[in-house]
Motif scaffolding. Sequence first.
Motif, short mmCIF file in Angstrom:
data_model
loop_
_atom_site.label_atom_id
_atom_site.label_comp_id
_atom_site.label_asym_id
_atom_site.label_seq_id
_atom_site.Cartn_x
_atom_site.Cartn_y
_atom_site.Cartn_z
N ALA A 172 0.83 -1.22 0.00
CA ALA A 172 0.00 0.00 0.00
C ALA A 172 0.85 1.26 0.00
CB ALA A 172 -0.92 -0.01 1.22
N CYS A 173 2.07 1.18 0.52
CA CYS A 173 2.93 2.36 0.53
C CYS A 173 3.37 2.78 -0.86
CB CYS A 173 4.15 2.11 1.40
SG CYS A 173 5.19 0.73 0.85
N LEU A 174 3.24 1.90 -1.85
CA LEU A 174 3.66 2.22 -3.22
C LEU A 174 2.53 2.75 -4.09
CD1 LEU A 174 5.91 -0.91 -3.86
CD2 LEU A 174 6.67 1.40 -3.36
N VAL A 175 1.31 2.76 -3.59
CA VAL A 175 0.17 3.20 -4.40
C VAL A 175 0.29 4.70 -4.66
CG1 VAL A 175 -2.33 3.43 -4.46
CG2 VAL A 175 -1.31 1.38 -3.51
N GLY A 176 0.14 5.08 -5.92
CA GLY A 176 0.17 6.49 -6.29
C GLY A 176 1.53 7.11 -6.34
#
Length: 539
Positions: free
Chosen positions: A312-316
């Motif tokens: 989730a830390c890599l989203v966007g």
Amino acid sequence: MARRPLPRILSNGSDRIVRGRELARSAAESATDVLHPLITITRGLRRLATAGRHRWSGTPKDRRGPLLFLLAAIVLVVAFLPFGPLLATITIMAAAAWHGRDRTGSRPAGPDETQTKRLESLYEALVPYFSVPEDPAPLFTHGGDWSKAFVSYAFDGTGRVSQLTIRYPAYFTDGEAASRARIEQLLHTKSGRGREYRFEWDEEGNQLAVTALPPLPVDIGAQHFVTAPGETVLGFTDPAGVQRTLPVISGAGRRDVPPVVWRTGVRSTEPHLLAVGGPGSGTTTLLRSIALQALRHGDALIVEGGGAGEYACLVGRVGVLAVECELTGALAALEWAAHETERRLIALNRARQAGQPPPEDTRRPLWLLLDRPTVLGQLAATEGRRDPQSLLQVPLRHGRAAGVAVVVAEQFDGMECLIEPVRQHTRARVLLGPASAAQLEAVLGTRPSTTPTPTVPAGRGYARLGTAPVHRLQVPATPDPYDEATSEAHRQAVLSLLPERTAPADPEPAEPADVTDITAGDRTGPEAGAKVTKVTAEG
């Protein structure tokens, strides 16, 4: 015939000679004790003079003049100082006494009683394997001399064997893997569990070298590694395994450690990688570390089959085309990746035929990171849909030429569900966590030269790039920064490596896009990833 008596000097002079020799020896020893300081200082002066002469001969001729001027200035200053000559003489004598001391250390006479018992136990345990009844002069016999079989040995601070070189008979079947495995398992058990041992077989010399390896460092976290484009640090290994070191920052400060570097790109021999391990072994940490390194020079498309939100830390983020956790989004994203690989191949072929350099939109590497894709494959089978792994055939087969790298992470229980193209084209292998000998051989293709331990830290395992030797591996700590169990130091280290967040592609809500428009292959880069994400959210 009567014998004539010997002269008195010959009959009773031997006692006088012996007494004279003893007196001379005791006098020499007494003189040596009395003159020992003078002998030491003289030896030190001679060594200092030799070192000074070598330093003078090694000094370039253009620097000898300034050096002489500096020495003369020092002598002049010392001469005019109060008590200067006396202090200089005392300093020189002290330096000569230090350099002239006896440097021959005392050598141990041999192993003590406890160490001897350990060596005898090892020797007796090897007798059934290194002896046959037909041998007329066996090297290994019950109650035999172990010093003839053990060429060298060493012990650690706890009294356990840390190094051992064994001579074995020439008729031992050291060319068979099963025979060697039995000996390695026996030595591992008898030398002490809980440690890893490296076994080096010398078939020509009939010798086996056993070395207890120190544990790999576990205090190295995520950071910017000094690597070239196309190089990815999988982890760190033993100094004897590789011929390269990297500067890293760890809990002990800055130091140089030997890495396991995986090279991708057009000239790579192993462009795709497969990581296997059990739950909690560190395969997700490895993929997260690879993603952070890949985003420095390329784009990444992530498919998470577990659905735990580990990425989730890599989203966007800049360069992250999509992070898919559902079957519909994974199918759309991988279908786009297959068409993108074909588009790159066509563009590269046209550029070569025209004698032009590769187009700009084909130079940036594309990374496909799949964590447990077999879970999505089982879900697709229940719904009667296509297995996402089948869409990897084109990137796996033509990814090297198109600049596409595929990394698959799977657990042991899902190995049987991996399709044949994934097994065939991912010849760079990583195995993390505790594993049996059969699992090691099934994943790596061969058994490592070290014995695995039953309990290992997270991220600990083995790596083998194609047909290269097997290396011990410790993955750098790259935990999920959004996890509450992550320490603050590791959280800040990972957050500092994340790219910036991207702005929304469209200021206003866009119309739902069709999957066929995405897979047409006419768009690349983060814009295409944004369209894939939209379809997933609305699918």
